[in-house]
Every structure is written in structure tokens, then in C-alpha cells.
Design a protein around this motif. Structure first.
Motif, short mmCIF file in Angstrom:
data_model
loop_
_atom_site.label_atom_id
_atom_site.label_comp_id
_atom_site.label_asym_id
_atom_site.label_seq_id
_atom_site.Cartn_x
_atom_site.Cartn_y
_atom_site.Cartn_z
N GLN A 1 0.82 -1.21 0.00
CA GLN A 1 0.00 0.00 0.00
C GLN A 1 0.86 1.26 0.00
O GLN A 1 0.56 2.23 -0.71
N ILE A 2 1.93 1.26 0.78
CA ILE A 2 2.79 2.44 0.88
C ILE A 2 3.39 2.78 -0.48
O ILE A 2 3.45 3.95 -0.89
N GLY A 3 3.82 1.76 -1.21
CA GLY A 3 4.38 2.00 -2.54
C GLY A 3 3.39 2.66 -3.48
O GLY A 3 3.73 3.58 -4.22
N MET A 4 2.14 2.22 -3.44
CA MET A 4 1.14 2.78 -4.34
C MET A 4 0.66 4.16 -3.88
O MET A 4 0.25 4.98 -4.70
N ILE A 5 0.70 4.43 -2.58
CA ILE A 5 0.33 5.76 -2.09
C ILE A 5 1.26 6.81 -2.69
O ILE A 5 0.81 7.87 -3.16
N ALA A 6 2.56 6.52 -2.71
CA ALA A 6 3.51 7.47 -3.27
C ALA A 6 3.30 7.63 -4.77
O ALA A 6 3.35 8.75 -5.30
N VAL A 7 3.07 6.53 -5.48
CA VAL A 7 2.83 6.60 -6.92
C VAL A 7 1.54 7.38 -7.19
O VAL A 7 1.47 8.22 -8.09
N GLY A 8 0.51 7.11 -6.37
CA GLY A 8 -0.77 7.79 -6.55
C GLY A 8 -0.66 9.29 -6.38
O GLY A 8 -1.31 10.06 -7.09
N GLY A 9 0.18 9.73 -5.43
CA GLY A 9 0.33 11.15 -5.21
C GLY A 9 1.12 11.84 -6.30
O GLY A 9 0.88 13.01 -6.62
N ALA A 10 2.07 11.12 -6.91
CA ALA A 10 2.94 11.74 -7.90
C ALA A 10 2.36 11.72 -9.31
O ALA A 10 2.64 12.61 -10.11
N ILE A 11 1.56 10.71 -9.64
CA ILE A 11 0.99 10.62 -10.99
C ILE A 11 -0.44 11.12 -10.94
O ILE A 11 -1.34 10.42 -10.48
N GLY A 12 -0.63 12.33 -11.40
CA GLY A 12 -1.97 12.88 -11.51
C GLY A 12 -2.40 12.90 -12.96
O GLY A 12 -1.94 12.10 -13.77
N THR A 13 -3.26 13.82 -13.30
CA THR A 13 -3.76 13.90 -14.67
C THR A 13 -2.74 14.52 -15.61
O THR A 13 -2.91 14.47 -16.83
N GLY A 14 -1.67 15.11 -15.06
CA GLY A 14 -0.69 15.79 -15.90
C GLY A 14 -0.06 14.89 -16.94
O GLY A 14 0.18 15.31 -18.07
N LEU A 15 0.24 13.64 -16.57
CA LEU A 15 0.87 12.73 -17.53
C LEU A 15 -0.06 12.43 -18.68
O LEU A 15 0.35 12.39 -19.85
N PHE A 16 -1.34 12.22 -18.39
CA PHE A 16 -2.29 11.81 -19.41
C PHE A 16 -2.73 12.97 -20.30
O PHE A 16 -3.02 12.79 -21.48
N LEU A 17 -2.80 14.18 -19.73
CA LEU A 17 -3.33 15.31 -20.48
C LEU A 17 -2.33 16.44 -20.64
O LEU A 17 -2.25 17.06 -21.68
N GLY A 18 -1.56 16.75 -19.60
CA GLY A 18 -0.74 17.95 -19.62
C GLY A 18 0.70 17.74 -20.05
O GLY A 18 1.47 18.69 -20.11
N SER A 19 1.09 16.50 -20.37
CA SER A 19 2.48 16.24 -20.75
C SER A 19 2.84 16.96 -22.04
O SER A 19 4.01 17.23 -22.31
N GLY A 20 1.84 17.28 -22.85
CA GLY A 20 2.12 18.00 -24.09
C GLY A 20 2.77 19.34 -23.86
O GLY A 20 3.46 19.86 -24.75
N LEU A 21 2.57 19.94 -22.70
CA LEU A 21 3.16 21.24 -22.39
C LEU A 21 4.68 21.15 -22.40
O LEU A 21 5.36 21.97 -23.02
N ALA A 22 5.22 20.15 -21.71
CA ALA A 22 6.68 19.97 -21.67
C ALA A 22 7.21 19.64 -23.06
O ALA A 22 8.28 20.12 -23.46
N ILE A 23 6.47 18.84 -23.82
CA ILE A 23 6.90 18.47 -25.17
C ILE A 23 6.92 19.71 -26.06
O ILE A 23 7.84 19.89 -26.87
N SER A 24 5.93 20.58 -25.92
CA SER A 24 5.88 21.78 -26.77
C SER A 24 7.04 22.72 -26.50
O SER A 24 7.43 23.50 -27.36
N ILE A 25 7.62 22.64 -25.30
CA ILE A 25 8.75 23.50 -24.96
C ILE A 25 10.07 22.94 -25.48
O ILE A 25 10.87 23.64 -26.09
N ALA A 26 10.30 21.64 -25.26
CA ALA A 26 11.62 21.05 -25.53
C ALA A 26 11.64 20.13 -26.74
O ALA A 26 12.73 19.74 -27.19
N GLY A 27 10.49 19.75 -27.29
CA GLY A 27 10.48 18.79 -28.38
C GLY A 27 10.86 17.40 -27.89
O GLY A 27 10.71 17.09 -26.70
N PRO A 28 11.38 16.54 -28.77
CA PRO A 28 11.76 15.18 -28.34
C PRO A 28 12.78 15.16 -27.21
O PRO A 28 12.86 14.19 -26.45
N ALA A 29 13.56 16.25 -27.07
CA ALA A 29 14.56 16.31 -26.00
C ALA A 29 13.93 16.36 -24.62
O ALA A 29 14.65 16.31 -23.61
N VAL A 30 12.62 16.41 -24.55
CA VAL A 30 11.94 16.35 -23.25
C VAL A 30 12.29 15.07 -22.52
O VAL A 30 12.25 15.01 -21.28
#
Length: 459
Positions: free
Chosen positions: A12-41
Motif C-alpha cells: 500500500q505504501i508503494g502505491m500511495i507514493a505513486v498515486g500522489g505523484a501521478i496525476g492527470t498531468g501525464l495523461f493530459l498535460g504532458s504535451g506542455l513539456a513536449i511543446s517547450i523542448a520537443g523530443p529532448a523532453v
């Protein structure tokens, strides 16, 4: 009841940390970092993962020696003084409360995917009540709920990476292998230059914030000496694989300059890939995932803020009544304070999205980065005191790795004014930090001094 209960297991402890760190940003907002740096992200994510790994080991080294309520907060107080402990915990509490408010509003918006005419306040209130109830129960119930919430995210990310690698190397049914050409086909690997990679690091580092949550579980771990170091290592490795692997797939399969930076589920790179792979109703499936991701992050952050408040109350830096627990061993009054913050953040995100909410987002980033800085500073003091020699976990290369990571975080914080998305970090964070210092000086005058040795070990 006397205090918190040691009912969380390593799984449970392992998943609590993963749950807190992975929000919706990876699924929806990751494009922001890509738009800044390109593949070098990809490089940016690797660098941030290394820094997060240093943080995880530094935390594990200290927490196994001091498995106290509030995790890194009491440790900072022990080694850097009461002022640092007070400022860090309240700064972190404010940052997480903002995140909770934004996540519950996001969850309500995701529900409108199926019910477009539903008033937003109904799902916001409904999700808030459910998550507060989960946190008010026995901690093992919270841990099990978060385990399955986080598992949905993990399975989705793994599926995305596997399907993506198949498309790159072998090709999806009826299609040719994509290959690696997209990494350099649209202006090169770093189309916006090396400086863009650094600017992207501000966004990317934000993705790893939440890694520190594993330390807060120490007082409720059934075996902190075994479970905390293991969970810290696995959390960062998982985050590195998930983020780096997912970004590699995205920038290889899709031209980097066509990746959306918006928050529409139907535009998510995940949806586009799953649709190509023939997954039925890919958009609806991903909406379930992002809804779960928002609730998971909200669930974990409620847990963390309640424990921070509980820790402050036990040390005399919040009303003593907030240190009381209910019959399940949960700090119900501390949770109620976080609920008030949740309500305020939710209202601001809905009614003042264009004016006040950017300041709150800036405060959240500033508070989280200051928290990391103080964790690294506490680790340096921890090592100087000689306590590290008695810890079964050792950060490799310390204190040099600690100093290097600390300088990196400070540089990222100094860069935030130059990014459009986080330019408000200093505007909101610096005045709030000054306010906390003033409040601490006032509180210190009015309370009986509590020495670090009087902080109870364990619960």
C-alpha cells in the motif's frame, strides 16, 4: 485513541507514493513539456528522475531513523530548528490543499464527459464527501482504496508503453513499424535548443512532486525500516520508467509539434494511440482513467495534509485539538481543516480561474520546491550529526549528491519566473513564506517551547 496506527503494509505504501505523484498531468498535460523542448523532453525527464531518486534515498535514510508522524516535517524540525519545521509543514500543507482543490474540480469536469448538463458543484461536492469519508476511516482502508486507484493508472501507463513499443518496432495490425524517425524529423532532437530543455525542467520537475509523500506514511507503516526504503526506491524507479517510457512513445509516434497542450481527454496522446490500436471507445476509457487519476491524487493529498496538520498540532504549532484521532485512529479534526482548504481552493478554481487561481498554482509549486530544498538541507544536517551512520539506508555519494540535487532544485525555482505557466510561483510563494515566518515568530512567543527530544517517536 492515543495516536496513529501502524496498519499500512509495504504494498500500500508503494502505491500511495505513486498515486500522489501521478496525476492527470501525464495523461493530459504532458504535451506542455513536449511543446517547450520537443523530443529532448526525454532528457529532462531523465534528469528530474535522478534528482527525485536522490530525494527518495535521502528521505528513506532519515525516516527509518525517525519514523514519526508528519514524515519529513519533524525531521526538519529536529535538524534545522523549530522555525524550519513550522514553515516547511505549513508551506507544504498549503501547496497540497491547492492541488486537492484543483483535482476535485478536474474530476467534476471529467464527469461532464458523460453528463454535459450536470452542474459542476454536484460532482465536486460528491467526490469531496466520498474522499473525506475514505480518509476518516481506518488507515488500512485508505491504503487499500489508494492501492487500487493507483493500480488503474499504472496498468494504463504500462499498456500505453507496450502498445507504443509494438507500434514502433513491429507495427500495429495492418500498419508498418513507425521506427524512430520522428525523434529528429521535425527540426531535430532539440528543435528549440538546449535552453528549452532547461525551461521544460520546470514543468517536468512538477511531475515528480509527490515523491516525498512516501515519508509521511512512516508513522503508520507496519514495518517502516523495511517498507519505507523499498517503497521510496520503487516509487522513483516506477515514475522514471512511466514518465520516460511514455514520453519516448509519444514523441516517437507523434510529431512533437502536433502534440496538444490542452486538457481535453479526446485530444490526449493516450487516446490517439489507443484509437489507432483499435481499443473500443478509447476516449471513454481514458476519461475513466483521468477521472480515477484525479481522485487518486486527491485521496493521497488529503491523507498527507491531515498528517502534516496532526504533526504540527503535536508539536504545538497548531491547535492541540487537531492532534486528536477518532476511533479508527484517523486525525479527523486535522482532516476537517484540510477539507476547509479544499473548499476554498475549489471555489477559487471555479470562480476566479483567470485571476486568483494562477497564484494558487504558483504557490503550490513554490511550496513543493521549498519543501524539497528543506528536505535536502535537513539531510545535510542529519549527516553532519552522525545519525546517518546508524541508518540501514545510505544515499550514495552524500553529501555531494545531496548538495547537487539541492542546487538543481534551487535553480529550477529561480527559473519559474521565466516560464509562462509558473511565473506566479515567486509572486505568491515569497509573500506567503514571509507571512509564515512572521506567524512563527508570533506563535513562538505565545507557546511553551517544545524541544525536539520531546517529539514522540513513532505515532
Amino acid at each position: 485513541m492515543d495516536g496513529l496506527r501502524r496498519e499500512l503494509d509495504g504494498r500500500q505504501i508503494g502505491m500511495i507514493a505513486v498515486g500522489g505523484a501521478i496525476g492527470t498531468g501525464l495523461f493530459l498535460g504532458s504535451g506542455l513539456a513536449i511543446s517547450i523542448a520537443g523530443p529532448a523532453v526525454i532528457v529532462a525527464y531523465v534528469v528530474a528522475a535522478v534528482v527525485a531518486l536522490v530525494l527518495a534515498y535521502a528521505l528513506a535514510e532519515m525516516v527509518v531513523r525517525h519514523p514519526e508522524a508528519g514524515g519529513f516535517g519533524p525531521i526538519t524540525q529536529r535538524y534545522l530548528g523549530h522555525g524550519a519545521g513550522f514553515v516547511q509543514r505549513w508551506m507544504y500543507w498549503a501547496a497540497q490543499v491547492v492541488n486537492i482543490g484543483s483535482e476535485v474540480v478536474a474530476a467534476g469536469l471529467y464527469l461532464t464527459f458523460w453528463y454535459p448538463d450536470l452542474p459542476l458543484w454536484i460532482p465536486v461536492v460528491g467526490f469531496s464527501v466520498v474522499m473525506l469519508a475514505v480518509n476518516a476511516g481506518a488507515v488500512r482502508f485508505f491504503g487499500e482504496t489508494e492501492y487500487w486507484f493507483a493500480m488503474i493508472k499504472v496498468v494504463t501507463i504500462v499498456a500505453f508503453i507496450v502498445v507504443g513499443l509494438v507500434a514502433i518496432v513491429f507495427g500495429l495490425p495492418g500498419q508498418q513499424p513507425v521506427g524512430l524517425g520522428a525523434l529528429t524529423a521535425h527540426g531535430g532532437f532539440a528543435p528549440n535548443g538546449l535552453g528549452a530543455i532547461w525551461l521544460a525542467l520546470t514543468v517536468v520537475t512538477f511531475s515528480f512532486l509527490g515523491t516525498e509523500a512516501v515519508a509521511v506514511t512512516a508513522a503508520e507503516s507496519s514495518d517502516p525500516v523495511r517498507d519505507i526504503p523499498r517503497a521510496a526506491r520503487r516509487t522513483v524507479v516506477r515514475l522514471a520508467v512511466f514518465y520516460v517510457g511514455a514520453m519516448l512513445v509519444v514523441v516517437t509516434l507523434l510529431p512533437w509539434n502536433t502534440v496538444t497542450t490542452g486538457d481535453d481527454v479526446t485530444e490526449s496522446p493516450f487516446v490517439r494511440l489507443f484509437a489507432l490500436a483499435g481499443v473500443p471507445a478509447a476516449a471513454a476509457v481514458m476519461n475513466v482513467v483521468v477521472l480515477t487519476a484525479a481522485l487518486s491524487a486527491m485521496n493521497t493529498n488529503l491523507y498527507v495534509t491531515a498528517r502534516m496538520t496532526y504533526s504540527l498540532a503535536r508539536d504545538g504549532y497548531a491547535p492541540r485539538s487537531l492532534a486528536r484521532v477518532n476511533r479508527h485512529g484517523a486525525p479527523q479534526r486535522a482532516l476537517a481543516l484540510s477539507a476547509v482548504g479544499l473548499a476554498l481552493a475549489s471555489l477559487v478554481s471555479v470562480f476566479a480561474e483567470a485571476t486568483a487561481f494562477p497564484l494558487l498554482v504558483g504557490l503550490a509549486l513554490f511550496g513543493a520546491l521549498v519543501t524539497w530544498l528543506l528536505i535536502f538541507a535537513a539531510h545535510l544536517a542529519f549527516r553532519r550529526s552522525g545519525a546517518g551512520q546508524e541508518s540501514p539506508v545510505r544515499l550514495w555519494g552524500a553529501p555531494y549528491t545531496t548538495v547537487a540535487a539541492m542546487l538543481f532544485v534551487a535553480a529550477v525555482l529561480a527559473t519559474t519566473p521565466f516560464t509562462t505557466q509558473f511565473a506566479t510561483a515567486a509572486q505568491a510563494g515569497v509573500p506567503f513564506l514571509a507571512l509564515l515566518v512572521v506567524v512563527y515568530l508570533v506563535v513562538r512567543r505565545r507557546r511553551r517551547r517544545v524541544t525536539p527530544s520531546s517529539v514522540p517517536s513513532g505515532a
